[in-house]
Scaffold this motif. Structure first.
Motif, PDB file in Angstrom:
ATOM      1  N   ARG A 123      -9.335 -17.231  63.081  1.00 33.22           N
ATOM      2  CA  ARG A 123      -9.226 -18.502  63.813  1.00 33.22           C
ATOM      3  C   ARG A 123      -7.921 -19.237  63.534  1.00 33.22           C
ATOM      4  O   ARG A 123      -7.581 -20.193  64.245  1.00 33.22           O
ATOM      5  N   ARG A 124      -7.177 -18.800  62.525  1.00 32.31           N
ATOM      6  CA  ARG A 124      -5.871 -19.425  62.280  1.00 32.31           C
ATOM      7  C   ARG A 124      -4.932 -19.183  63.453  1.00 32.31           C
ATOM      8  O   ARG A 124      -4.066 -20.010  63.751  1.00 32.31           O
ATOM      9  N   THR A 125      -5.086 -18.051  64.110  1.00 40.89           N
ATOM     10  CA  THR A 125      -4.243 -17.719  65.265  1.00 40.89           C
ATOM     11  C   THR A 125      -5.028 -17.639  66.565  1.00 40.89           C
ATOM     12  O   THR A 125      -4.439 -17.660  67.641  1.00 40.89           O
ATOM     13  N   ASP A 126      -6.361 -17.522  66.468  1.00 38.55           N
ATOM     14  CA  ASP A 126      -7.207 -17.431  67.653  1.00 38.55           C
ATOM     15  C   ASP A 126      -8.399 -18.377  67.478  1.00 38.55           C
ATOM     16  O   ASP A 126      -9.446 -17.973  66.974  1.00 38.55           O
ATOM     17  N   PRO A 127      -8.243 -19.622  67.888  1.00 37.21           N
ATOM     18  CA  PRO A 127      -9.297 -20.626  67.661  1.00 37.21           C
ATOM     19  C   PRO A 127     -10.631 -20.278  68.302  1.00 37.21           C
ATOM     20  O   PRO A 127     -11.668 -20.803  67.899  1.00 37.21           O
ATOM     21  N   GLU A 128     -10.628 -19.393  69.301  1.00 33.79           N
ATOM     22  CA  GLU A 128     -11.865 -19.051  70.011  1.00 33.79           C
ATOM     23  C   GLU A 128     -12.661 -17.951  69.307  1.00 33.79           C
ATOM     24  O   GLU A 128     -13.778 -17.637  69.712  1.00 33.79           O
ATOM     25  N   CYS A 129     -12.098 -17.343  68.272  1.00 27.81           N
ATOM     26  CA  CYS A 129     -12.770 -16.221  67.606  1.00 27.81           C
ATOM     27  C   CYS A 129     -14.004 -16.706  66.842  1.00 27.81           C
ATOM     28  O   CYS A 129     -13.931 -17.669  66.070  1.00 27.81           O
ATOM     29  N   ASP A 130     -15.141 -16.058  67.062  1.00 27.35           N
ATOM     30  CA  ASP A 130     -16.352 -16.406  66.319  1.00 27.35           C
ATOM     31  C   ASP A 130     -16.786 -15.217  65.466  1.00 27.35           C
ATOM     32  O   ASP A 130     -16.118 -14.184  65.418  1.00 27.35           O
ATOM     33  N   THR A 131     -17.906 -15.369  64.778  1.00 29.19           N
ATOM     34  CA  THR A 131     -18.349 -14.325  63.857  1.00 29.19           C
ATOM     35  C   THR A 131     -18.684 -13.025  64.582  1.00 29.19           C
ATOM     36  O   THR A 131     -18.487 -11.945  64.039  1.00 29.19           O
ATOM     37  N   GLN A 132     -19.185 -13.109  65.814  1.00 30.16           N
ATOM     38  CA  GLN A 132     -19.498 -11.887  66.570  1.00 30.16           C
ATOM     39  C   GLN A 132     -18.223 -11.132  66.934  1.00 30.16           C
ATOM     40  O   GLN A 132     -18.184  -9.899  66.895  1.00 30.16           O
ATOM     41  N   ASP A 133     -17.170 -11.873  67.302  1.00 29.46           N
ATOM     42  CA  ASP A 133     -15.883 -11.231  67.578  1.00 29.46           C
ATOM     43  C   ASP A 133     -15.363 -10.536  66.331  1.00 29.46           C
ATOM     44  O   ASP A 133     -14.874  -9.400  66.381  1.00 29.46           O
ATOM     45  N   ALA A 134     -15.455 -11.227  65.197  1.00 28.86           N
ATOM     46  CA  ALA A 134     -14.965 -10.660  63.938  1.00 28.86           C
ATOM     47  C   ALA A 134     -15.771  -9.428  63.552  1.00 28.86           C
ATOM     48  O   ALA A 134     -15.204  -8.419  63.112  1.00 28.86           O
ATOM     49  N   LEU A 135     -17.094  -9.491  63.714  1.00 28.01           N
ATOM     50  CA  LEU A 135     -17.944  -8.352  63.375  1.00 28.01           C
ATOM     51  C   LEU A 135     -17.623  -7.159  64.265  1.00 28.01           C
ATOM     52  O   LEU A 135     -17.592  -6.010  63.796  1.00 28.01           O
ATOM     53  N   ARG A 136     -17.368  -7.413  65.542  1.00 28.34           N
ATOM     54  CA  ARG A 136     -17.011  -6.324  66.452  1.00 28.34           C
ATOM     55  C   ARG A 136     -15.718  -5.642  66.000  1.00 28.34           C
ATOM     56  O   ARG A 136     -15.614  -4.405  65.986  1.00 28.34           O
ATOM     57  N   ARG A 137     -14.736  -6.431  65.596  1.00 26.40           N
ATOM     58  CA  ARG A 137     -13.461  -5.853  65.142  1.00 26.40           C
ATOM     59  C   ARG A 137     -13.659  -5.038  63.864  1.00 26.40           C
ATOM     60  O   ARG A 137     -13.048  -3.975  63.692  1.00 26.40           O
ATOM     61  N   ILE A 138     -14.498  -5.549  62.973  1.00 21.84           N
ATOM     62  CA  ILE A 138     -14.764  -4.830  61.727  1.00 21.84           C
ATOM     63  C   ILE A 138     -15.430  -3.493  62.023  1.00 21.84           C
ATOM     64  O   ILE A 138     -15.047  -2.454  61.479  1.00 21.84           O
ATOM     65  N   ARG A 139     -16.437  -3.506  62.878  1.00 17.95           N
ATOM     66  CA  ARG A 139     -17.154  -2.270  63.198  1.00 17.95           C
ATOM     67  C   ARG A 139     -16.269  -1.280  63.933  1.00 17.95           C
ATOM     68  O   ARG A 139     -16.344  -0.074  63.702  1.00 17.95           O
ATOM     69  N   GLU A 140     -15.432  -1.782  64.830  1.00 17.97           N
ATOM     70  CA  GLU A 140     -14.519  -0.894  65.548  1.00 17.97           C
ATOM     71  C   GLU A 140     -13.536  -0.229  64.596  1.00 17.97           C
ATOM     72  O   GLU A 140     -13.110   0.901  64.811  1.00 17.97           O
ATOM     73  N   HIS A 141     -13.197  -0.937  63.514  1.00 15.20           N
ATOM     74  CA  HIS A 141     -12.215  -0.403  62.575  1.00 15.20           C
ATOM     75  C   HIS A 141     -12.766   0.756  61.761  1.00 15.20           C
ATOM     76  O   HIS A 141     -12.069   1.753  61.522  1.00 15.20           O
ATOM     77  N   CYS A 142     -14.017   0.635  61.328  1.00 13.08           N
ATOM     78  CA  CYS A 142     -14.539   1.642  60.396  1.00 13.08           C
ATOM     79  C   CYS A 142     -15.726   2.418  60.935  1.00 13.08           C
ATOM     80  O   CYS A 142     -16.336   3.192  60.210  1.00 13.08           O
ATOM     81  N   GLY A 143     -16.074   2.233  62.211  1.00 12.68           N
ATOM     82  CA  GLY A 143     -17.195   2.967  62.766  1.00 12.68           C
ATOM     83  C   GLY A 143     -18.226   2.033  63.348  1.00 12.68           C
ATOM     84  O   GLY A 143     -18.003   0.837  63.500  1.00 12.68           O
ATOM     85  N   ASP A 144     -19.383   2.585  63.651  1.00 10.26           N
ATOM     86  CA  ASP A 144     -20.398   1.807  64.340  1.00 10.26           C
ATOM     87  C   ASP A 144     -21.039   0.749  63.461  1.00 10.26           C
ATOM     88  O   ASP A 144     -21.495  -0.275  63.943  1.00 10.26           O
ATOM     89  N   GLU A 145     -21.081   0.972  62.156  1.00  9.78           N
ATOM     90  CA  GLU A 145     -21.647  -0.028  61.254  1.00  9.78           C
ATOM     91  C   GLU A 145     -21.147   0.237  59.849  1.00  9.78           C
ATOM     92  O   GLU A 145     -20.635   1.308  59.532  1.00  9.78           O
ATOM     93  N   LEU A 146     -21.274  -0.778  59.002  1.00 17.15           N
ATOM     94  CA  LEU A 146     -20.815  -0.659  57.625  1.00 17.15           C
ATOM     95  C   LEU A 146     -21.895  -0.016  56.768  1.00 17.15           C
ATOM     96  O   LEU A 146     -23.081  -0.280  56.949  1.00 17.15           O
ATOM     97  N   ASP A 147     -21.467   0.809  55.833  1.00 16.19           N
ATOM     98  CA  ASP A 147     -22.373   1.451  54.887  1.00 16.19           C
ATOM     99  C   ASP A 147     -22.487   0.545  53.660  1.00 16.19           C
ATOM    100  O   ASP A 147     -21.487   0.247  53.001  1.00 16.19           O
ATOM    101  N   VAL A 148     -23.694   0.086  53.376  1.00 18.53           N
ATOM    102  CA  VAL A 148     -23.913  -0.834  52.262  1.00 18.53           C
ATOM    103  C   VAL A 148     -23.440  -0.220  50.948  1.00 18.53           C
ATOM    104  O   VAL A 148     -22.863  -0.904  50.094  1.00 18.53           O
ATOM    105  N   ALA A 149     -23.665   1.080  50.776  1.00 17.19           N
ATOM    106  CA  ALA A 149     -23.250   1.744  49.539  1.00 17.19           C
ATOM    107  C   ALA A 149     -21.740   1.684  49.360  1.00 17.19           C
ATOM    108  O   ALA A 149     -21.240   1.518  48.247  1.00 17.19           O
ATOM    109  N   LEU A 150     -21.002   1.813  50.462  1.00 17.96           N
ATOM    110  CA  LEU A 150     -19.544   1.736  50.373  1.00 17.96           C
ATOM    111  C   LEU A 150     -19.080   0.326  50.037  1.00 17.96           C
ATOM    112  O   LEU A 150     -18.121   0.140  49.280  1.00 17.96           O
ATOM    113  N   LEU A 151     -19.738  -0.672  50.614  1.00 17.42           N
ATOM    114  CA  LEU A 151     -19.353  -2.055  50.338  1.00 17.42           C
ATOM    115  C   LEU A 151     -19.498  -2.403  48.863  1.00 17.42           C
ATOM    116  O   LEU A 151     -18.791  -3.261  48.347  1.00 17.42           O
TER     117      LEU A 151
END
Length: 350
Positions: A123-151
């Motif tokens: 949101r520092r550069t994109d004021p419209e970004c919400d948690t769903q947008d951020a979660l989508r970017r995270i999932r797109e980066h590492c796959g369909d979902e995060l592995d709890v064991a890896l976290l």
């Protein structure tokens, strides 16, 4: 330890560049070095997504604030959190202990915590970004979902102009104990016409793992294999989108795949046969969730859908599955096979 030499060519003979420090140039750790890495994380490692910087929202179980500030938190392509600690000049003797403390704290982060933290950063550069947008970017980066064991197994990357022996020797031992720590050395050179920065991995030495066998790494190796499967699944979807071997609207069918699993495939096959809709999914062409399950009309990544089906059957969601092996076209080719077809292969949609 080998000492890097940088020479400027173009004249009658190479001219050695002079090493300088960031402080010599009036450059700072946060305003300069940190911003360079934030803008281009590949300076220290390919495939990193910066989640946040200057994170300091720590608190004890009693609600007391903890006065610690994490330089950078990233996510690698396998789904590991990466704690990045920066030093403008030489690293202090205890820099690794500081990073370990941060790693222990971020290992408690959930997917929701990361989405919230990343959205605040974006949101520092994109004021419209919400948690769903951020979660989508995270999932797109590492796959369909995060592995709890890896976290729960963060990696550490320490970046400095130089490291004392206390840090290098401790890093070697901690890696042997199963903790993943990387030392990245940067250096600034005055060429006479300008300045050049070089970065190099000081430790682990490339290829070192080929000569060492450490029992403590067995569990990490298993976790890494799951991450590799997730990466293959994601890349398979992208290759299918590139080669066009599955068309939007095409129906795919479920077929059990005999991998070593925490569920019984016969039970799953019986459950699917009870309602044929459970065994059919439509290819949507979406990069993250390309399958629309006929049973509930929701969209999933191949692996997520297999996990969902097992959860519906057993009540427990499995930690991993090779999802692209379970969905096949009318010719019996699974998504993993279809991903390897050349782009000019003739395919027939339903």
């Amino acid at each position: 330890m080998a000492i890097e030499r940088v020479s400027v060519i173009g004249g009658a003979q190479p001219v050695e560049a002079r090493e300088v420090g960031l402080s010599d140039l009036g450059l700072r750790e946060r305003a300069d070095l940190q911003q360079w890495i934030t803008a281009d994380p590949s300076l220290i490692e390919p495939g990193l997504l910066i989640l946040t910087e200057e994170y300091d929202k720590w608190a004890t179980s009693g609600g007391d604030r903890v006065r610690d500030r994490l330089d950078l938190l990233a996510l690698d392509s396998e789904g590991h959190l990466v704690v990045i600690e920066l030093k403008r000049d030489g690293a202090p003797d205890d820099v690794h202990l500081q990073a370990i403390t941060y790693a222990a704290m971020v290992s408690r982060f959930t997917e929701e915590d990361l989405a919230r933290t990343h959205s605040e950063f974006l949101r520092r550069t994109d004021p419209e970004c919400d948690t769903q947008d951020a979660l989508r970017r995270i999932r797109e980066h590492c796959g369909d979902e995060l592995d709890v064991a890896l976290l729960k197994q963060p990696r550490l990357v320490l970046v400095a102009r130089s490291f004392p022996r206390q840090v290098t020797s401790s890093t070697v031992w901690l890696n042997e104990m199963g903790l993943d720590i990387k030392l990245v050395q940067f250096r600034i050179w005055d060429t006479g016409a300008g300045h050049v920065m070089t970065t190099s991995v000081l430790y682990p030495v490339p290829g070192l793992e080929e000569f060492t066998v450490v029992p403590a790494r067995a569990e990490k190796a298993e976790t890494a294999q799951r991450a590799a499967n997730s990466t293959r699944n994601r890349k398979a979807v992208l290759r299918i989108l590139d080669n066009g071997s599955v068309k939007p609207g095409q129906t795919l069918r479920f077929r059990s795949y005999p991998e070593s699993l925490a569920w019984d495939n016969d039970d799953l096959d019986t459950w699917v046969a009870e309602d044929p809709r459970r065994g059919r999914a439509t290819w949507t062409g979406d990069r993250s969730r390309p399958l629309q399950w006929e049973y509930d009309d929701e969209v999933y990544a191949p692996t997520s859908l297999v996990k969902k089906m097992v959860e519906e059957l057993t009540g427990n969601r499995p930690r991993h599955a090779f999802g692209t092996k379970y969905w096949v076209d009318d010719s019996g080719r699974d998504l993993a096979e279809l991903a390897d077809l050349p782009a000019d292969t003739e395919v027939t949609a339903d």
